[in-house]
Write a protein that holds these residues in place. Structure first.
Motif, short mmCIF file in Angstrom:
data_model
loop_
_atom_site.label_atom_id
_atom_site.label_comp_id
_atom_site.label_asym_id
_atom_site.label_seq_id
_atom_site.Cartn_x
_atom_site.Cartn_y
_atom_site.Cartn_z
N LYS A 17 0.84 -1.21 0.00
CA LYS A 17 0.00 0.00 0.00
C LYS A 17 0.87 1.25 0.00
O LYS A 17 0.62 2.21 -0.74
N LEU A 18 1.91 1.25 0.83
CA LEU A 18 2.81 2.40 0.91
C LEU A 18 3.53 2.65 -0.42
O LEU A 18 3.85 3.80 -0.76
N SER A 19 3.77 1.58 -1.17
CA SER A 19 4.56 1.69 -2.40
C SER A 19 3.74 2.01 -3.64
O SER A 19 4.31 2.13 -4.74
N ILE A 20 2.45 2.16 -3.50
CA ILE A 20 1.59 2.47 -4.67
C ILE A 20 2.10 3.70 -5.44
O ILE A 20 2.20 3.67 -6.67
N PRO A 21 2.49 4.79 -4.75
CA PRO A 21 2.97 5.97 -5.50
C PRO A 21 4.32 5.76 -6.18
O PRO A 21 4.72 6.58 -7.01
N TRP A 22 5.02 4.70 -5.84
CA TRP A 22 6.36 4.49 -6.37
C TRP A 22 6.36 3.81 -7.74
O TRP A 22 7.42 3.48 -8.26
N ARG A 23 5.24 3.60 -8.31
CA ARG A 23 5.13 2.79 -9.53
C ARG A 23 6.19 3.17 -10.57
O ARG A 23 6.35 4.34 -10.93
N ASN A 24 6.94 2.17 -11.01
CA ASN A 24 8.05 2.30 -11.94
C ASN A 24 9.26 3.03 -11.37
O ASN A 24 10.22 3.32 -12.10
N TRP A 25 9.23 3.28 -10.04
CA TRP A 25 10.41 3.80 -9.33
C TRP A 25 10.70 2.96 -8.10
O TRP A 25 11.41 3.40 -7.19
N GLU A 26 10.17 1.74 -8.05
CA GLU A 26 10.35 0.90 -6.86
C GLU A 26 11.83 0.64 -6.56
O GLU A 26 12.23 0.58 -5.40
N SER A 27 12.63 0.46 -7.60
CA SER A 27 14.04 0.16 -7.37
C SER A 27 14.75 1.34 -6.71
O SER A 27 15.52 1.16 -5.76
N TYR A 28 14.48 2.55 -7.18
CA TYR A 28 15.11 3.72 -6.58
C TYR A 28 14.58 3.97 -5.16
O TYR A 28 15.34 4.33 -4.26
N ALA A 29 13.30 3.77 -4.97
CA ALA A 29 12.72 3.94 -3.62
C ALA A 29 13.40 2.98 -2.65
O ALA A 29 13.77 3.37 -1.52
N THR A 30 13.57 1.72 -3.07
CA THR A 30 14.23 0.73 -2.22
C THR A 30 15.66 1.13 -1.93
O THR A 30 16.12 1.06 -0.78
N PHE A 31 16.39 1.56 -2.94
CA PHE A 31 17.80 1.92 -2.77
C PHE A 31 17.96 3.08 -1.80
O PHE A 31 18.86 3.07 -0.94
N TYR A 32 17.11 4.08 -1.91
CA TYR A 32 17.18 5.23 -1.00
C TYR A 32 16.81 4.84 0.43
O TYR A 32 17.41 5.32 1.39
#
Length: 305
Positions: free
Chosen positions: A284-299
């Motif tokens: 649910k928290l990651s819904i806005p990260w669509r197609n940026w999940e890898s960068y969100a995880t790395f940060y």
């Protein structure tokens, strides 16, 4: 290649790479220096020295950034500087061709990513361009802490890798799959990893040596889920390792190791939770990260290490 200028009138030969605005040397070096057991490069006085190996070609380079936001790559030894393969490798290593503007626009409005983006603005998702190295690093890191993983990598590299010397220092090159494919788990017994991990790494090397597995073949598959499924078919590669490789080597922006302990703990830390978030909560928290999940995880990883 575009955005590249060579100057070879003086030794050592050098190449100048204009950097994107969203690049901060300090935070990228902070990531590269996060563990004292890192053996694939040296960072000293804001300068990176490492061997870049592409196929049979090995090139020792030094990399720094000037006050014009340009990356200066000095070729010290090995392949002459006319090759563009080394520059292509460096651009991929630092993900220099990825426009991070949309990521920052999203992250600045995201309650979970706002803090890591403020702390680490200019950090690129530093990759592992070589597929065998990425797969080995993923296997080595399974179910152990980061310090121990770096220790295993150092043992593995220094036992089976080659090296180049420059000014009385030794710079290591990751072992080739061709060499590892010829080994047995007994040959890896001195390295303090499990027998299973030794078997996995040798099996991966053998798949690559046979031509059955390659970065080119995986990229030709195209579809993210299909590539993920192909990786998971390999013995020793589960969803976590597959997504790690999809992030850091194959550069899929939607790669998302959702079960990663570091990611879970980072979310818990940022949100000051007294328990670990569930998988459904993370989704649910990651819904806005669509197609940026890898960068969100790395940060988010950088919050912890």
């Amino acid at each position: 290649m575009t955005n590249l200028r060579k100057t070879c009138e003086e030794e050592p030969c050098k190449v100048i790479i204009p950097l994107p605005e969203e690049f901060d040397l300090r935070v990228n070096l902070g990531y590269l220096e996060r563990n004292k057991n890192e053996c694939m490069y040296e960072v000293e006085n804001n300068t990176i020295t490492r061997v870049i190996a592409i196929g049979e070609i090995q090139t020792l380079v030094q990399i720094n950034v000037n006050d014009k936001n340009q990356m200066i790559v000095h070729f010290l030894a090995g392949k002459p500087c006319e090759t563009t393969d080394v520059i292509r490798y460096i651009r991929e290593w630092f993900d220099l061709d990825n426009d991070l503007t949309p990521f920052y626009q999203m992250a600045n409005a995201d309650p979970l990513l706002k803090l890591p983006v403020e702390n680490f603005w200019g950090l690129r998702l530093i990759g592992i361009p070589d597929l065998f190295e990425a797969l080995c690093w993923g296997v080595l890191g399974q179910q152990i802490n980061l310090n121990f993983a770096y220790s295993l990598k150092k043992q593995f590299v220094e036992k089976f890798g080659e090296s180049m010397e420059w000014e009385e220092k030794k710079y290591w090159i990751f072992p080739t799959y061709k060499r590892i494919a010829k080994l047995t788990p007994i040959d890896l017994a001195d390295i303090k990893m499990t027998v299973k991990k030794s078997e996995y790494i040798i099996g991966i090397a053998q798949l690559m040596a046979s031509g059955e597995l390659s970065k080119k073949k995986l990229r030709e598959i195209g579809d993210f889920k299909d590539v993920e499924k192909n990786l998971i078919k390999i013995r020793g590669i589960g969803p976590w390792t597959a997504n790690y490789v999809l992030m850091r080597c194959l550069r899929f922006p939607n790669a998302f190791p959702i079960d990663d302990v570091g990611l879970i703990n980072a979310i818990k830390t940022v949100l000051t939770m007294d328990r670990k978030p569930s998988k459904d909560e993370i989704l649910k928290l990651s819904i806005p990260w669509r197609n940026w999940e890898s960068y969100a995880t790395f940060y988010l990883w950088r919050i912890l290490y």
